[in-house]
Design a protein around this motif. Structure first.
Motif, PDB file in Angstrom:
ATOM      1  N   UNK A  74      -3.857   2.280   9.544  1.00 50.53           N
ATOM      2  CA  UNK A  74      -3.399   1.513  10.705  1.00 50.53           C
ATOM      3  C   UNK A  74      -3.631   2.294  11.999  1.00 50.53           C
ATOM      4  N   UNK A  75      -3.700   1.552  13.078  1.00 48.74           N
ATOM      5  CA  UNK A  75      -3.776   2.167  14.400  1.00 48.74           C
ATOM      6  C   UNK A  75      -3.220   1.176  15.412  1.00 48.74           C
ATOM      7  N   UNK A  76      -2.819   1.707  16.545  1.00 50.48           N
ATOM      8  CA  UNK A  76      -2.316   0.868  17.641  1.00 50.48           C
ATOM      9  C   UNK A  76      -3.456   0.055  18.266  1.00 50.48           C
ATOM     10  N   UNK A  82     -10.649   0.814   1.645  1.00 45.51           N
ATOM     11  CA  UNK A  82      -9.682   0.982   2.740  1.00 45.51           C
ATOM     12  C   UNK A  82      -9.337  -0.371   3.375  1.00 45.51           C
ATOM     13  N   UNK A  83      -8.030  -0.645   3.514  1.00 43.47           N
ATOM     14  CA  UNK A  83      -7.563  -1.849   4.230  1.00 43.47           C
ATOM     15  C   UNK A  83      -7.133  -1.425   5.627  1.00 43.47           C
ATOM     16  N   UNK A  84      -7.716  -2.022   6.659  1.00 44.35           N
ATOM     17  CA  UNK A  84      -7.339  -1.663   8.033  1.00 44.35           C
ATOM     18  C   UNK A  84      -6.391  -2.720   8.610  1.00 44.35           C
ATOM     19  N   UNK A  85      -5.335  -2.260   9.274  1.00 40.85           N
ATOM     20  CA  UNK A  85      -4.370  -3.170   9.921  1.00 40.85           C
ATOM     21  C   UNK A  85      -3.934  -2.568  11.253  1.00 40.85           C
ATOM     22  N   UNK A  86      -3.534  -3.466  12.170  1.00 38.85           N
ATOM     23  CA  UNK A  86      -3.025  -2.986  13.468  1.00 38.85           C
ATOM     24  C   UNK A  86      -1.513  -2.773  13.354  1.00 38.85           C
ATOM     25  N   UNK A  87      -1.014  -1.672  13.886  1.00 44.23           N
ATOM     26  CA  UNK A  87       0.416  -1.394  13.818  1.00 44.23           C
ATOM     27  C   UNK A  87       0.817  -0.465  14.956  1.00 44.23           C
ATOM     28  N   UNK A 114       7.804  -2.319  12.105  1.00 43.42           N
ATOM     29  CA  UNK A 114       6.592  -2.294  11.286  1.00 43.42           C
ATOM     30  C   UNK A 114       6.470  -3.551  10.435  1.00 43.42           C
ATOM     31  N   UNK A 115       5.261  -4.021  10.243  1.00 46.66           N
ATOM     32  CA  UNK A 115       5.073  -5.128   9.296  1.00 46.66           C
ATOM     33  C   UNK A 115       5.384  -4.619   7.881  1.00 46.66           C
ATOM     34  N   UNK A 116       5.546  -5.530   6.899  1.00 44.26           N
ATOM     35  CA  UNK A 116       5.877  -5.063   5.545  1.00 44.26           C
ATOM     36  C   UNK A 116       4.855  -4.041   5.048  1.00 44.26           C
ATOM     37  N   UNK A 117       5.361  -2.911   4.548  1.00 45.61           N
ATOM     38  CA  UNK A 117       4.510  -1.851   4.002  1.00 45.61           C
ATOM     39  C   UNK A 117       4.986  -1.594   2.574  1.00 45.61           C
ATOM     40  N   UNK A 118       4.089  -1.584   1.596  1.00 47.50           N
ATOM     41  CA  UNK A 118       4.524  -1.357   0.214  1.00 47.50           C
ATOM     42  C   UNK A 118       5.061   0.057   0.040  1.00 47.50           C
ATOM     43  N   UNK A 119       5.838   0.317  -1.028  1.00 47.70           N
ATOM     44  CA  UNK A 119       6.318   1.679  -1.278  1.00 47.70           C
ATOM     45  C   UNK A 119       5.133   2.644  -1.354  1.00 47.70           C
ATOM     46  N   UNK A 129      10.094   3.805   3.478  1.00 47.70           N
ATOM     47  CA  UNK A 129       8.913   3.311   2.741  1.00 47.70           C
ATOM     48  C   UNK A 129       8.309   4.351   1.794  1.00 47.70           C
ATOM     49  N   UNK A 130       8.749   5.617   1.920  1.00 56.24           N
ATOM     50  CA  UNK A 130       8.181   6.673   1.071  1.00 56.24           C
ATOM     51  C   UNK A 130       8.924   6.710  -0.274  1.00 56.24           C
TER      52      UNK A 130
END
Lengths: 123, 277
Positions: free
Chosen positions: B142-144, B192-197, B203-208, B236-237
């Motif tokens: 992720x990146x801004x 790799x999955x890229x998302x904006x955050x 934060x949007x839902x992030x898996x464990x 989330x960790x």
């Protein structure tokens, strides 16, 4: 740590010398593969060789092959620093015994990061 | 510097802080000048001062405002940056995770991934050294900045970029030359999955997560935001998870739930046993 820079361009040797001296290396120079080979045979103090590919006389690829054929130099680290940037050439150099490969033009950080990968940056 | 310039710099600092929570110290004024002058020219303004005047007068579009924030907050990166965290990943972290959970998935998050070199470095490392993990690893990056994520998704790098930190053997295996540039091969790109955050917002839902790489970004936030981000990481960790920060960053005096663990020349952080969720 002692490094031998092998390049027919005085300007390139000067640039690399500046980078490597700044990183704490003792720096020696040669203008082509044969001169570098002669230097290595005269002294065993060199830890690392940075070698260009295209040079008059013995080129960098022939130098790599010659050095890797001599058992006493098996521990010597060799890095190509060259304008040749085709994947086939990089693969050939690695197969001939180059430990790393830097394409010209390069930055100071690129050279130092590659040496860090090889684990031979002076503290 | 004249008074107008100082006031302009203050305005940009406040704009960046409001939209990203990133605190720009006064000694970073050069960053404002070097990053925004090309943007001003590109957007058709006569000068940086004219761009800032438009922002102040609210006559700039929200897109331009976002571009200003993104231009300031895009950070330095390179393949296998700092080397030692990747060595720790290879020799300790991934072998430990695999020993504990030989068949389950491993989820890795690269926060503030910039143009993608960090997540692609991890993907190459997994492919090279952990072939059984190849189809079970999920790398979220992720990146801004939307603009820098678009670059990351392209996976197209200059010669200067692939020269830096990337072992030559990996260049020959995982990149294709395209004119003067180098494109990462699909088998690595697809890992790799890229998302904006925006790390400073919700934060949007992030898996464990098993592993978090959040390197060289906390230093830009104020104390409260650093603490809030570390608290969210705790959420989330996984209890067995690992957090990697930049070499000049730490959780000490920020969040007592984390303890530093030395791994060769690198340090990572784990949740203390009594803090596990």
């Amino acid at each position: 740590m002692a490094v031998l820079i092998v390049d027919d361009s005085k300007a390139m040797r000067s640039l690399l010398r500046h980078i490597l001296k700044g990183a704490g290396f003792e720096v020696f120079e040669a203008c082509d593969g044969q001169e570098a080979l002669d230097y290595l045979q005269r002294t065993h103090e060199i830890n690392l060789v940075l070698v260009d590919w295209d040079m008059p006389g013995m080129d960098g690829y022939a130098f790599l092959q010659a050095v890797r054929a001599i058992p006493v130099y098996h521990q010597l680290r060799l890095m190509m620093v060259t304008a040749e940037s085709e994947i086939e050439q990089i693969s050939r150099a690695l197969a001939a015994g180059a430990d790393e490969y830097v394409m010209k033009p390069f930055t100071r950080d690129a050279v130092l990061e590659k040496l860090n990968l090889l684990g031979i940056l002076p503290d | 510097m004249n008074a107008t310039c100082a006031s302009d710099f203050n305005y940009i600092r406040e704009l960046v802080r409001r939209h990203s929570a990133i605190v720009l110290e006064a000694d970073k004024d050069y960053l404002i000048e070097t990053r925004l002058t090309p943007l001003a020219r590109q957007a058709g303004f006569a000068s940086l001062e004219a761009l800032i005047a438009a922002l102040r007068a609210n006559s700039a579009t929200s897109t331009l405002r976002n571009q200003v924030v993104e231009a300031i907050t895009t950070h330095e990166t390179s393949f296998f940056r700092d080397f030692h965290p990747f060595e720790a990943l290879k020799t300790t972290v991934l072998p430990e995770l695999l020993a504990k959970r030989s068949s389950s998935n491993v989820t890795i998050w690269c926060a503030a991934c910039s143009s993608g070199q960090e997540p692609f470095s991890i993907a190459m490392l997994v492919r090279e050294h952990f072939p059984t993990l190849r189809n079970r690893v999920r790398i979220i990056a992720t990146d801004l900045s939307g603009a820098i994520l678009a670059r990351a998704k392209e996976g197209l790098y200059s010669q200067i970029e692939v020269n830096r930190g990337l072992p030559a053997v990996l260049l020959t295996r995982y990149f294709q030359r395209q004119g003067l540039q180098w494109r990462i091969r699909p088998e690595i790109r697809q890992m790799v999955e890229f998302r904006q955050n925006n790390l400073a917002e919700s934060w949007p839902p992030i898996p464990p997560l098993d592993i978090v790489f959040m390197r060289n970004i906390l230093i830009y936030f104020d104390l409260g935001t650093k603490k809030a981000i570390l608290a969210k990481i705790r959420g989330v960790l996984k209890s067995s998870g690992y957090l990697f920060l930049g070499s000049s960053e730490t959780t000490l005096n920020l969040d007592a739930a984390f303890e530093p663990i030395s791994m060769g020349k690198s340090v990572c952080y784990k949740l203390r046993q009594n803090q596990m969720l």
